[in-house]
Motif scaffolding. Structure first.
Motif, PDB file in Angstrom:
ATOM      1  N   VAL A   1       5.084 -18.305   1.831  1.00 53.16           N
ATOM      2  CA  VAL A   1       5.834 -18.960   2.903  1.00 53.16           C
ATOM      3  C   VAL A   1       5.742 -18.141   4.182  1.00 53.16           C
ATOM      4  N   VAL A   2       5.896 -16.831   4.065  1.00 52.58           N
ATOM      5  CA  VAL A   2       5.812 -15.943   5.223  1.00 52.58           C
ATOM      6  C   VAL A   2       4.431 -16.027   5.871  1.00 52.58           C
ATOM      7  N   THR A   3       3.404 -16.006   5.050  1.00 48.30           N
ATOM      8  CA  THR A   3       2.033 -16.099   5.566  1.00 48.30           C
ATOM      9  C   THR A   3       1.815 -17.395   6.345  1.00 48.30           C
ATOM     10  N   ALA A   4       2.371 -18.486   5.823  1.00 47.60           N
ATOM     11  CA  ALA A   4       2.216 -19.789   6.487  1.00 47.60           C
ATOM     12  C   ALA A   4       2.952 -19.833   7.825  1.00 47.60           C
ATOM     13  N   LEU A   5       4.022 -19.037   7.963  1.00 51.00           N
ATOM     14  CA  LEU A   5       4.809 -19.041   9.193  1.00 51.00           C
ATOM     15  C   LEU A   5       4.217 -18.154  10.282  1.00 51.00           C
ATOM     16  N   GLU A   6       3.377 -17.211   9.896  1.00 54.47           N
ATOM     17  CA  GLU A   6       2.808 -16.285  10.875  1.00 54.47           C
ATOM     18  C   GLU A   6       2.003 -17.043  11.922  1.00 54.47           C
ATOM     19  N   GLY A   7       2.270 -16.713  13.186  1.00 53.90           N
ATOM     20  CA  GLY A   7       1.600 -17.389  14.281  1.00 53.90           C
ATOM     21  C   GLY A   7       2.318 -18.646  14.731  1.00 53.90           C
ATOM     22  N   LYS A   8       3.254 -19.126  13.915  1.00 55.16           N
ATOM     23  CA  LYS A   8       4.013 -20.331  14.265  1.00 55.16           C
ATOM     24  C   LYS A   8       5.450 -19.983  14.646  1.00 55.16           C
ATOM     25  N   ASN A   9       6.091 -19.166  13.832  1.00 57.59           N
ATOM     26  CA  ASN A   9       7.460 -18.748  14.096  1.00 57.59           C
ATOM     27  C   ASN A   9       7.572 -17.274  13.702  1.00 57.59           C
ATOM     28  N   GLU A  10       7.239 -16.389  14.645  1.00 57.15           N
ATOM     29  CA  GLU A  10       7.161 -14.963  14.335  1.00 57.15           C
ATOM     30  C   GLU A  10       8.515 -14.377  13.959  1.00 57.15           C
ATOM     31  N   TRP A  11       9.593 -14.877  14.614  1.00 59.79           N
ATOM     32  CA  TRP A  11      10.911 -14.338  14.273  1.00 59.79           C
ATOM     33  C   TRP A  11      11.252 -14.632  12.823  1.00 59.79           C
ATOM     34  N   LEU A  12      11.092 -15.884  12.394  1.00 60.23           N
ATOM     35  CA  LEU A  12      11.423 -16.262  11.022  1.00 60.23           C
ATOM     36  C   LEU A  12      10.500 -15.570  10.032  1.00 60.23           C
ATOM     37  N   ALA A  13       9.215 -15.465  10.370  1.00 64.52           N
ATOM     38  CA  ALA A  13       8.266 -14.786   9.484  1.00 64.52           C
ATOM     39  C   ALA A  13       8.663 -13.321   9.297  1.00 64.52           C
TER      40      ALA A  13
END
Length: 376
Positions: A195-207
């Protein structure tokens, strides 16, 4: 075969052989099993444990004064502990020993505990076999808890076959295995990391937040899981050792957190670091800071863990000041759902501390904090 599986199979085999042996030989069977395990997996650790166990017992039987004998044992164990923690002797270590000899962090502190309790005159009558059985107790030698000698000594002479205790031990092992494999390895290491990998580049704070959360929770479930396995194996052998975790992330303040997290280490430091330091200096805050420094350096001798220890020490000290203040009373009486906010705040105080030990360098630490605080 991974270490956890190997420990389980070896521990279960040792349990079977122990209970099939005559009662008078059972303690020696456990000791021999531990020696065999270390000889196969960590011979350097076996050598260190054997030599220090012998010396920490027999030094007290020399003509040296009680104070001198105690100091010698403390210097011996602290020196070996520090030398390996800072990397000296690393070339001698086998792969299973990781960074330091397997179990060194635990049996060094047990020997210091034993020496101080003997100095205080609180250790009951015993012989070398009793002490060796304590030091060479497989369930706790590798992964804790840092159990105490006096309760163990009572267990040696009181233990009997108990089906309820055996059943409880199997349950604890199952709980521990589930924490490590299902929650730690599968849900956190595999699923949440994806999930973290999928968020990288899209929502850096949440990642970033989820990455730190993943590390924090995984640390807990792995450590608590191994403690459950150790406690469970001890129960199978007829010994009840102290608990090591008690839902720490539900603690309403940082002081209570440390009463619930790695209980055997925090209680050890309370007895042998905080109490003497607070007594000598008459300043509890110095005792608190020194206690948290020792806890930090127990994990790793590095600047990062010194700062981590000071961070928690200051947190505990500030909480004590706050708890005695009028502000605390007013907030408890006026703030809706105060207890839940307290738990949430404590959790995130701990979460932020793991950034210090998680990241590889100071640049990454600063960048992670900037992201978490919305400054990047």
């Amino acid at each position: 075969m991974d270490l956890l599986t190997y420990i389980l199979f070896f521990g279960l085999a040792l349990t079977l052989i122990t209970w099939l042996s005559p009662a008078r030989w059972q303690i020696w069977v456990i000791l021999a099993g531990t020696v065999l395990f270390l000889a196969l997996e960590a011979p350097v650790s076996l050598l260190i444990l054997g030599l220090t166990t012998g010396s920490s017992y027999w030094i007290f039987r020399t003509s040296l004064s009680l104070t001198t004998a105690t100091i010698l044992i403390l210097v011996q164990n602290i020196t070996i502990f520090v030398l390996y923690k800072i990397g000296i002797g690393a070339a001698l270590l086998s792969p299973v020993d990781r960074l330091i000899p397997l179990g060194l962090s635990y049996y060094s502190f047990r020997q210091i505990h034993y020496a101080i309790e003997r100095y205080k005159g609180k250790v009951g009558p015993h012989n070398f076999g009793d002490y060796a059985a304590y030091m060479f107790f497989l369930p706790t030698i590798l992964i804790g808890p840092i159990n105490r000698f006096q309760p163990f000594l009572r267990n040696i002479y009181r233990r009997r076959w108990d089906a309820n205790l055996f059943s409880e031990g199997l349950e604890r092992i199952l709980y521990g295995y589930a924490k490590i494999v299902i929650i730690g390895n599968f849900l956190l290491t595999n699923k949440l990391t994806a999930v973290v990998t999928a968020l990288e580049g899209k929502n850096e704070w949440l990642a970033t937040y989820l990455r730190v959360l993943n590390y924090t929770l995984n640390t807990y479930f792995q450590f608590a899981g191994y403690s459950d396995v150790a406690i469970g194996l001890a129960l199978l052998l007829g010994f009840r050792v102290m608990e090591n975790f008690n839902y720490p992330f539900l603690a309403p303040n940082i002081n209570e957190f440390w009463n619930r997290w790695h209980i055997s280490l925090s209680s050890w430091c309370r007895d042998y670091v905080y109490t003497p330091m607070a007594s000598i200096t008459r300043k509890p805050i110095i005792g608190i800071i020194m206690t948290m420094l020792v806890i930090g350096l127990w994990h790793e001798i590095s600047l990062k863990y010194i700062i981590w220890g000071v961070y928690h020490g200051l947190g505990v000290a500030v909480w004590h000041l706050y708890n005695r203040s009028e502000l605390s009373k007013r907030l408890q009486n006026s703030l809706p759902a105060y207890d839940y906010w307290a738990i949430l705040l404590t959790f995130h105080f701990v979460l932020f501390s793991f950034v210090i030990v998680k990241e590889e360098n100071w640049q990454a630490i600063v960048q992670t904090y900037r992201l978490l605080l919305g400054l990047a």
